[in-house]
Structure formats: C-alpha cells, structure tokens
Design an enzyme around this catalytic site. Structure first.
Site, PDB file in Angstrom:
ATOM      1  N   CYS A 163       0.808  -1.224   0.000  1.00  0.00           N
ATOM      2  CA  CYS A 163       0.000   0.000   0.000  1.00  0.00           C
ATOM      3  C   CYS A 163       0.840   1.274   0.000  1.00  0.00           C
ATOM      4  CB  CYS A 163      -0.992  -0.007   1.151  1.00  0.00           C
ATOM      5  SG  CYS A 163      -0.273   0.045   2.813  1.00  0.00           S
ATOM      6  N   HIS A 212      -2.661   0.931   6.812  1.00  0.00           N
ATOM      7  CA  HIS A 212      -2.984   0.889   5.388  1.00  0.00           C
ATOM      8  C   HIS A 212      -3.221   2.308   4.887  1.00  0.00           C
ATOM      9  CE1 HIS A 212      -4.095  -1.281   1.778  1.00  0.00           C
ATOM     10  NE2 HIS A 212      -5.160  -0.501   1.650  1.00  0.00           N
ATOM     11  N   HIS A 264      -5.776   1.677  -4.108  1.00  0.00           N
ATOM     12  CA  HIS A 264      -4.813   1.156  -3.147  1.00  0.00           C
ATOM     13  C   HIS A 264      -4.351  -0.231  -3.565  1.00  0.00           C
ATOM     14  CE1 HIS A 264      -7.808  -1.457  -0.745  1.00  0.00           C
ATOM     15  NE2 HIS A 264      -8.443  -1.015  -1.817  1.00  0.00           N
TER      16      HIS A 264
END
Length: 188
Positions: free
Chosen positions: A94, A145, A157
């Site tokens: 990510c 994240h 993402h």
C-alpha cells in the site's frame, strides 16, 4: 453519494475484502483485468478533459497536478500486491504504491510506511476530502494501510497479498469500518 458511470456493478464491490463475502460482488466470470479495465474506463470518464476534480476554485495548474496524480495511480490498476514492493515491475504494497505515484507524478517524496505517511500533511475532515488526499485505515487505533482518494467515496490502493491494485469504497464493504483519517499532502 453519486453513482459512478457504469451503474451499480461498480458500487459495493467487496472484491478487496480479506475473505470472500456473499452479495454485491462483480460477476465471477469477469477476470481481475476485465474488472480493472471496466473500472479504469469509468474513472477515466470522470477524469476527462472537462472534469473539475471537485476543486473548481483551484488554479488550472493545480487541478492539472491532481489529475496527473490520479491518472498515474489509475494506470497501475491490476499491478500485483507484493509486501515491500514499490515499483510496477516488482509489485506494490500500500505505501509503496502511494509513494511511487506521488514521486513519479508530482516529484513529492513521502515516508516509506503508512504509519509515517499518516504524520505527513494536514488532517482533513472526512466531509472535506478531495481528490488526491491520502486516506488511512487501521485497527485498534494504529494506522496500517493507505490509499489515494479519488472522489465519490472511492480510493485506489494495493489491498493485500493475492489482490492487485484496485479501487474500493470508503462507504461500504471491508474498508468502510477501518477508515481512520485523511490527510492532504503539501504541494498538490
């Protein structure tokens, strides 16, 4: 929330959730690359030449920088997830994806990990988020994240091992319950 062009098939996509869940998934017969292409086509319409990116009050040059950022991110749809990855050739995690996009689209260097990225820029109220803002997710109060906000409740993402770079919803599905904060990076 406005619907994305392409209709309900693009809303409530839970394909990025850790476990397969019933309902609201894109047709099983569609490959990931087909889904990514369909979504990229729909998002490209949103980012077309007449798009104001929700920032009509910004100078044209600044709108152009944001559009460049989003196009770079969407151009990576379908790139495999790889823990520690930070390039299209090796795959992305990510923060590797977000760092790569900001560096290559705008020349902005961000910290390597999501936890450190969450200390960059100004905190933005969820209702005030605009395209290009960073969105952070986590559990038990700890960021783990990050993604790039696209507008209309969607973000791009690299979700996890076994999944490719994709677009997900902030409002429904797995990620809706993990949202922690948004930040606006200086220089975009």
């Amino acid at each position: 929330m406005g619907a994305l062009p392409g209709g309900p098939s693009l809303r409530n996509d839970s394909a990025d959730a850790p476990e397969s869940t019933a309902g609201n998934m894109l047709p099983e017969a569609m490959t990931l690359s087909d889904r990514a292409l369909l979504l990229a086509t729909d998002l490209n319409r949103l980012l077309g030449p007449n798009a104001n990116l929700g920032k009509a009050d910004l100078p044209v040059a600044e709108q152009s920088r944001i559009k460049s950022l989003l196009q770079r991110a969407l151009g990576l749809l379908g790139t495999p997830y790889r823990w520690g990855g930070s390039s299209p050739d090796q795959g992305f995690d990510c923060s590797g994806l977000v760092g790569y996009v900001f560096r290559n689209a705008l020349g902005i260097e961000l910290p390597r990990v999501s936890r450190e990225m969450a200390k960059t820029g100004a905190v933005i109220d969820r209702a005030s988020m605009t395209e290009g803002d960073l969105v952070f997710f986590g559990r038990r109060g700890r960021v783990d994240h990050v993604g790039i906000y696209l507008g209309d409740g969607r973000f791009v993402h690299a979700p996890r091992t076994g999944k490719d770079v994709t677009v997900s919803s902030l409002d429904t599905g797995y990620w809706s319950g993990k949202f922690m904060e948004a930040r606006r990076v200086d220089g975009i």
